[in-house]
Design an enzyme around this catalytic site. Structure first.
Site, PDB file in Angstrom:
ATOM      1  N   ARG A  24      -6.501  -2.304   4.307  1.00 43.79           N
ATOM      2  CA  ARG A  24      -5.192  -2.909   4.611  1.00 43.79           C
ATOM      3  C   ARG A  24      -5.145  -4.245   3.902  1.00 43.79           C
ATOM      4  O   ARG A  24      -5.858  -5.187   4.243  1.00 43.79           O
ATOM      5  CB  ARG A  24      -5.046  -3.108   6.117  1.00 43.79           C
ATOM      6  CG  ARG A  24      -3.669  -3.646   6.527  1.00 43.79           C
ATOM      7  CD  ARG A  24      -2.612  -2.570   6.394  1.00 43.79           C
ATOM      8  NE  ARG A  24      -1.395  -2.915   7.103  1.00 43.79           N
ATOM      9  CZ  ARG A  24      -0.247  -3.290   6.528  1.00 43.79           C
ATOM     10  NH1 ARG A  24      -0.208  -3.373   5.196  1.00 43.79           N
ATOM     11  NH2 ARG A  24       0.817  -3.542   7.241  1.00 43.79           N
ATOM     12  N   GLY A  25      -4.333  -4.302   2.818  1.00 48.69           N
ATOM     13  CA  GLY A  25      -4.294  -5.490   1.994  1.00 48.69           C
ATOM     14  C   GLY A  25      -3.944  -6.740   2.763  1.00 48.69           C
ATOM     15  O   GLY A  25      -4.476  -7.828   2.495  1.00 48.69           O
ATOM     16  N   GLU A  26      -3.071  -6.620   3.715  1.00 44.95           N
ATOM     17  CA  GLU A  26      -2.631  -7.776   4.485  1.00 44.95           C
ATOM     18  C   GLU A  26      -3.795  -8.405   5.250  1.00 44.95           C
ATOM     19  O   GLU A  26      -3.840  -9.622   5.451  1.00 44.95           O
ATOM     20  CB  GLU A  26      -1.547  -7.329   5.481  1.00 44.95           C
ATOM     21  CG  GLU A  26      -0.947  -8.441   6.325  1.00 44.95           C
ATOM     22  CD  GLU A  26       0.124  -7.903   7.259  1.00 44.95           C
ATOM     23  OE1 GLU A  26       0.670  -6.827   6.950  1.00 44.95           O
ATOM     24  OE2 GLU A  26       0.390  -8.534   8.287  1.00 44.95           O
ATOM     25  N   ASP A  27      -4.787  -7.547   5.636  1.00 41.76           N
ATOM     26  CA  ASP A  27      -5.939  -8.029   6.398  1.00 41.76           C
ATOM     27  C   ASP A  27      -7.049  -8.589   5.508  1.00 41.76           C
ATOM     28  O   ASP A  27      -7.606  -9.668   5.778  1.00 41.76           O
ATOM     29  CB  ASP A  27      -6.545  -6.879   7.233  1.00 41.76           C
ATOM     30  CG  ASP A  27      -5.741  -6.616   8.501  1.00 41.76           C
ATOM     31  OD1 ASP A  27      -5.933  -5.535   9.076  1.00 41.76           O
ATOM     32  OD2 ASP A  27      -4.964  -7.483   8.901  1.00 41.76           O
ATOM     33  N   ARG A  29      -7.427  -8.067   1.670  1.00 38.96           N
ATOM     34  CA  ARG A  29      -7.405  -8.016   0.210  1.00 38.96           C
ATOM     35  C   ARG A  29      -8.069  -9.233  -0.421  1.00 38.96           C
ATOM     36  O   ARG A  29      -8.860  -9.106  -1.359  1.00 38.96           O
ATOM     37  CB  ARG A  29      -5.965  -7.908  -0.294  1.00 38.96           C
ATOM     38  CG  ARG A  29      -5.878  -7.928  -1.838  1.00 38.96           C
ATOM     39  CD  ARG A  29      -4.440  -7.907  -2.317  1.00 38.96           C
ATOM     40  NE  ARG A  29      -3.758  -6.698  -1.913  1.00 38.96           N
ATOM     41  CZ  ARG A  29      -3.872  -5.520  -2.535  1.00 38.96           C
ATOM     42  NH1 ARG A  29      -4.684  -5.415  -3.573  1.00 38.96           N
ATOM     43  NH2 ARG A  29      -3.227  -4.477  -2.117  1.00 38.96           N
ATOM     44  N   GLY A  57       6.041   3.000  -2.523  1.00 37.48           N
ATOM     45  CA  GLY A  57       7.284   3.653  -2.134  1.00 37.48           C
ATOM     46  C   GLY A  57       7.097   4.363  -0.814  1.00 37.48           C
ATOM     47  O   GLY A  57       6.160   4.097  -0.075  1.00 37.48           O
ATOM     48  N   GLU A  91      -3.638   7.814   3.037  1.00 36.48           N
ATOM     49  CA  GLU A  91      -4.879   7.772   2.246  1.00 36.48           C
ATOM     50  C   GLU A  91      -6.027   8.372   3.040  1.00 36.48           C
ATOM     51  O   GLU A  91      -6.832   9.165   2.527  1.00 36.48           O
ATOM     52  CB  GLU A  91      -5.228   6.331   1.862  1.00 36.48           C
ATOM     53  CG  GLU A  91      -4.382   5.730   0.759  1.00 36.48           C
ATOM     54  CD  GLU A  91      -4.749   4.277   0.492  1.00 36.48           C
ATOM     55  OE1 GLU A  91      -5.709   3.781   1.130  1.00 36.48           O
ATOM     56  OE2 GLU A  91      -4.092   3.627  -0.343  1.00 36.48           O
TER      57      GLU A  91
END
Length: 1086
Positions: A24-27, A29, A57, A91
């Site tokens: 999770r990029g927000e967490d 990255r 998308g 994913e």
């Protein structure tokens, strides 16, 4: 496997990943995941993570889906907000589908979350259906995602705690271990590889070796790559990163091949950082140089065939690196490239399999077992021997003959196939498997000059087993032989034996024959013809052509059916061979005129019936004539031959006259051995004007040396001053003085029973053989500073003095004044004693009895006494019932000084019974080791003569060492006696010898001490390490060293300095008198 295929895949511009990162990029990255990604890259793990440029998308992007499917593993970083992202959950579903279908490895990482919350969808992992139209949080999707979360939580994962750096390192290690992603594929049967890997494994672990590069060099198919693969798989985990680049020679020739290899190397070492910015090889070279300075990597560069590849992959300047680099190559001179950039490179020659290993490997491929099938063992042995230890050939040949037949009829049929294959291979017609041919021919095709290729083919067809210098003289300058031979050696196409003879592996010979065979189906239109049947038909049918450069024919090896009704072989055929330069004939009779005979460079014709040399046979281009074992009665060159350098007429039993050798003004080598009807006086008369003659072999010729019908006191004509090598072995005549031979380097007078003395030998002499000269008593030199480095005096029973080596004097010839303080031994002068010398030790147990002898050697006086009562001898000051003792030097009595040290020892047979086979291997020896530990001086002495004790009785060795000048009060002295196999020391003793200040040494001994190589003189050539002198002329240090000898010199001394001890002089090989040069270097070398 990943690394083995990685270079190929990069070169083919395909995409493949080792690990897919789901997070999770927000967490994470820019924190944990970023650090994990960097660590994976540094470890050489090709890792995919989505970047900020991917526009998310509503559907999972094709790039993400493809990356998951093309990865071998996935790391799922389950952080607090992971389940808030439908893309992360999609994913995860796809990752788990890959795991179920394609053995995709999945590693869940629980980063600040509880695995039970993930499993039960609690806390932040509680997901629910949304009723909003168009939402992806449908009941179907939510149920899929919940099942995926539960499944991934049940997998063995890693829960974060403690240090993040250590946690990330554990993740990387787990991925490496689970994927084995850096292992390369190795052959199924690694027979013999483990033993060959030992030295390299030791080198890899040795941080102080001083060399960061090791090159494994050898011919094609010799196991270089297999060994490198094994080494890589066994050691890569001990380095920060690793890279295996295979088939560099092939890949570098592709478009952007070197650039692709550079990128792969940097990706493996650095993890792919800034790799995309490398736009050229020169930029890549600089990046590689930088990378080698910051990483400790294991790098394998397989199949380097040009130095430019090393420039690109290692850089062009020396750099400080902790990396270890292993290269496989056929370039034996690769060390020179590293020397040019001040790098050290170790070279390990690829060791071919031995007979046992070869049979095992062949059998594994042919029968699926190391044990050959019943009925095949003899055939398998012959086929294994044909391959000459080449693993590739053994694999290809064994696989092509695979058999698991059990039925007798099938087995017999397969045995027939094996026999047919063996007959085909032994036909010497270049019938080689195309795969083996292709591998071997790469070295031939890569030769830099056409002359190198022609030279190699000439050597294979005509000169295998000949001396390097001999071949160089014949083929220089037309084929630039001197430089070309170096090139062939460096390409592993040619080796030089320890006796300086040229050797080519059997498979390489087959490759060369096949190359010539492909020139034309018609032998008459090929460049070389050496098959006896083809050569015979060609000569019989008059089929000579303008293309033939070399031809060989041995009539005795022809099938009798070919020659039973044969027509004559005519000289006219040679007139058609305008390019013929090399001719080798055995047992061949030619008819016709020689007026138009070929203009040869080399004529090798043995066992012929010509009685005189016909006009036209010799041409002006001849460099070497070998006409031995013939019927010649007279030899007279019909013309001046300016090019001729070598003339060999050995074993011409009818030859009685040699005339007009002045027509050979540049002759360097003349071999007339075993020409029994020739007189040396006659020969010396005819060669007296030859200014360049350096080798004369007149061995085995016993014709009386007469002048005008009478025996001379000396020869009528001296030997030519230019001689460097003189062979007069097995001659019964006396020897003329050799004082005029100032350039003489080698003299062989072995087995000459009438030679009593060799006086004033040239000081430049380097090699001397006097073995089996039964009357020889004394050898002296022009000066004490002679250069002798090889010396054989086996079984010279009367030899009692060799100037500068030793002097052996019967005790009865010495008076008490000569013996000084040891005059008491005169009482034993008529006692008998069995003495043994080198001849006995090395060449059978011939024992001769002498009366007591006194030996002077290295300034040490010594003798042996038969089993006398030890108590009847003068009592030693210091005694020991073992083999060693120690003492401290006391103060000298008033008006006295220390002259030296007496050492005594008694020894006996140990009673151990040796088998007949072991007796050939064990070594009898006696050593005395005296150390002045205070001054750091040690002498290790081995007498040239020793006594063999009788059963049950002691032999006593007495010695006097004149070392008083290095003995001072307070010095600590250690004395040890070491004996070889089959003996044991009973006791030893030592006494200091004092003399009055005005007393002189015994006259006889004082004169002897004038020699140079004595204690107190120049012993520099005997110095092992500082202050340690090894006074021994024997080479005890063979391929294996007995335990008693290790005890003598200790583990600290360099074993390479003792192997083939440089001052041993005695050669270890048995001299064959049919081949007088067998014990020395190339006699034809400049």
């Amino acid at each position: 496997m990943a690394s083995a295929s990685s270079s190929s895949s990069l070169l083919n511009h395909t995409s493949c990943h080792d690990v897919f990162l789901s997070f999770r990029g927000e967490d994470t990255r820019n924190s944990f995941t970023d650090h994990l990604y960097a660590a994976l890259k540094r470890a050489g793990v090709r890792t995919f993570r989505d970047n900020d440029n991917i526009d998310r998308g509503l559907e999972l992007k094709p790039e993400i889906e493809r990356a998951i499917k093309e990865s071998r593993a996935s790391i799922v970083v389950l952080s607090e907000k992971y389940a808030n992202s439908r893309w992360c959950l999609d994913e995860l579903v796809l990752i788990l589908e890959q795991r179920r279908s394609f053995n995709h490895f999945v590693l869940p990482v629980f980063y600040h979350v509880d695995p039970s919350d993930v499993r039960n969808q609690r806390q932040s992992f509680a997901i629910n259906v949304e009723g909003v139209e168009g939402s992806k949080w449908t009941e179907y999707n939510v149920n899929r995602w919940k099942a995926a979360l539960a499944e991934v939580a049940d997998l063995t994962g890693m829960v974060f705690s403690g240090s993040e750096t250590e946690f990330i390192a554990e993740i990387v290690d787990t991925v490496n271990c689970k994927l084995d992603m850096k292992l390369v594929s190795t052959p199924a049967h690694l027979i013999g590889m483990d033993t060959r890997a030992v030295g390299i494994n030791t080198w890899l672990k040795n941080e102080q070796s001083g060399a960061n590069v090791l090159a494994i060099c050898g011919m094609g198919g010799s196991g270089k790559t297999t060994l490198a693969q094994l080494i890589y798989n066994s050691n890569r985990q001990n380095f920060e990163s690793s890279s295996y680049l295979e088939e560099i020679g092939k890949h570098s020739k592709q478009y952007d091949g070197l650039l692709g290899l550079q990128k792969q190397l940097l990706t493996d070492i650095l993890g792919g950082k800034n790799i995309a910015s490398i736009s050229s090889v020169s930029v890549g070279t600089r990046k590689v140089e930088e990378a080698l300075q910051v990483k400790r990597a294991l790098i394998i560069l397989d199949d380097i065939d040009e130095h430019d590849q090393l420039d690109a992959l290692l850089g062009t300047r020396a750099s400080r690196t902790q990396s270890k680099i292993i290269i496989t190559t056929r370039l034996l001179d690769i060390r020179a490239w590293f020397r040019s950039i001040s790098w050290r490179c170790e070279v390990q020659k690829s060791e071919l399999l031995n007979d046992h290993e070869s049979l095992d490997l062949l059998s594994c491929h042919a029968f699926g077992s190391k044990i050959p099938m019943e009925g095949f063992k003899d055939l398998a042995l012959q086929l294994a021997q044909y391959c000459g230890g080449n693993p590739l050939a053994l694999k290809v040949l064994g696989s092509s003959l695979f058999s698991d037949a059990e039925e007798p009829r099938e087995k017999n049929s397969m045995i027939g196939v094996w026999r047919s294959t063996l007959n085909s291979l032994n036909s010497l017609k270049g019938d080689l498997d195309c795969k083996i041919q292709g591998i071997l021919q790469k070295s031939f095709d890569s030769l830099p000059h056409a002359s190198n290729k022609e030279l190699f083919l000439h050597i294979v067809f005509f000169f295998v087993g000949e001396y390097e210098g001999y071949v160089a003289k014949i083929l220089e300058p037309d084929w630039h032989a001197k430089a070309g031979i170096r090139t062939l050696i460096n390409r592993c196409l040619l080796t030089i034996s320890p006796t300086k003879k040229m050797m080519v592996h059997q498979l390489l010979q087959e490759m060369a024959r096949n190359i010539v065979l492909q020139e034309n189906k018609d032998p008459a239109k090929r460049s070389r013809v050496s098959q006896n049947d083809e050569s015979y038909r060609l000569l019989r049918n008059g089929m000579g052509s303008k293309t033939i450069e070399g031809l060989a024919l041995d009539m005795q090896k022809l099938d009798e059916r070919m020659t039973s009704n044969s027509s004559s072989l005519y000289t006219a055929t040679h007139a058609k061979m305008g390019k013929l330069k090399l001719l080798k004939l055995k047992h061949v009779e030619l008819s016709g005129s020689y007026n138009n005979f070929s203009e040869l460079r080399w004529l090798y014709w043995t066992n012929f019936r010509l009685q005189e040399i016909p006009s036209g046979l010799f041409g002006s281009s001849l460099v070497a004539i070998h006409m031995s074992y013939g019927w010649l009665e007279k030899f007279e060159p019909p013309m001046v031959l300016y090019s001729l350098k070598i003339l060999n007429l050995k074993w011409s039993l009818n030859l009685f006259s040699i005339r007009h050798l002045s027509r050979l003004p540049n002759l360097e080598t003349l071999i007339l051995s075993y020409c029994f009807r020739l007189s040396l006086t006659h020969v010396l008369e005819t060669i007296r004007g030859l200014k360049k003659l350096s080798l004369l072999d007149f061995g085995g010729c016993n014709q009386p040396w007469k002048v005008a019908g009478r025996m001379p006191e000396w020869l009528f004509a001296p030997f030519p001053d230019s001689l460097k090598l003189l062979f007069l072995y097995r001659c019964s005549n006396p020897l003329t003085p050799l004082t005029n031979l100032k350039m003489l380097r080698v003299l062989d007078v072995s087995s000459c029973p009438n030679i009593k003395s060799l006086l004033c030998l040239p000081s430049m002499l380097e090699e001397l053989c006097t073995s089996w000269c039964s009357s020889l008593e004394i050898i002296t030199f022009e000066s004490a500073g002679f250069r002798l480095r090889k010396f054989e005096y086996i079984d010279c029973k009367n030899l009692c003095e060799i100037q500068g080596f030793f002097k052996l004097v019967p005790l009865e010839r010495l008076d008490e004044a000569d013996l000084g303080h040891m005059k008491w031994i005169k009482a034993y002068q008529h006692h008998g004693l069995t003495l043994i010398d080198d001849g006995v030790v090395r060449y059978g147990w011939d024992i001769y009895g002498w009366h007591i002898q006194v030996l002077y050697e290295y300034g040490i006086l010594s003798t042996y006494l038969p089993g006398i009562n030890y108590q009847s001898m003068p009592t030693s000051e210091y005694m020991s019932s073992s083999a060693s003792l120690s003492f401290c030097v006391p103060s000298c009595p008033e008006k006295c000084k220390i002259r030296g040290l007496d050492i005594t020892s008694s020894y006996r047979r140990s009673g151990i019974s040796f088998s007949a086979s072991y007796k050939d291997k064990y070594t009898r020896a006696l050593f005395a080791k005296v150390s002045n530990t205070t001054k750091g001086l040690t002498w290790i002495y081995n007498p040239v003569i020793y006594a063999d004790p009788q059963d049950g009785k002691d032999a006593v060795w007495l010695s006097y060492w004149p070392i008083g000048n290095v003995l001072d009060a307070g010095d600590e002295i250690n004395v040890s006696i070491i004996v070889g196999d089959g003996w044991m020391v009973s006791s030893c003793g030592a006494s200091l010898v004092f003399i009055d200040d005005c007393e002189e040494e015994p006259k006889y001994y004082k004169n002897y001490k004038k020699e140079e190589e004595v204690i107190g003189g120049d012993l520099s050539e005997f110095e092992l390490t500082t202050g340690v002198y090894y006074l021994c002329r024997r080479d005890y240090f063979k391929s294996t060293t007995p335990d008693w000898l290790n005890m003598l010199v200790g583990d600290t001394l360099p074993r390479k300095d003792l192997h083939g001890w440089r001052k041993s002089h005695q050669n270890d090989s048995k001299t064959s008198y049919m081949e007088p040069y067998a014990y020395r270097d190339d006699p034809y070398s400049d």
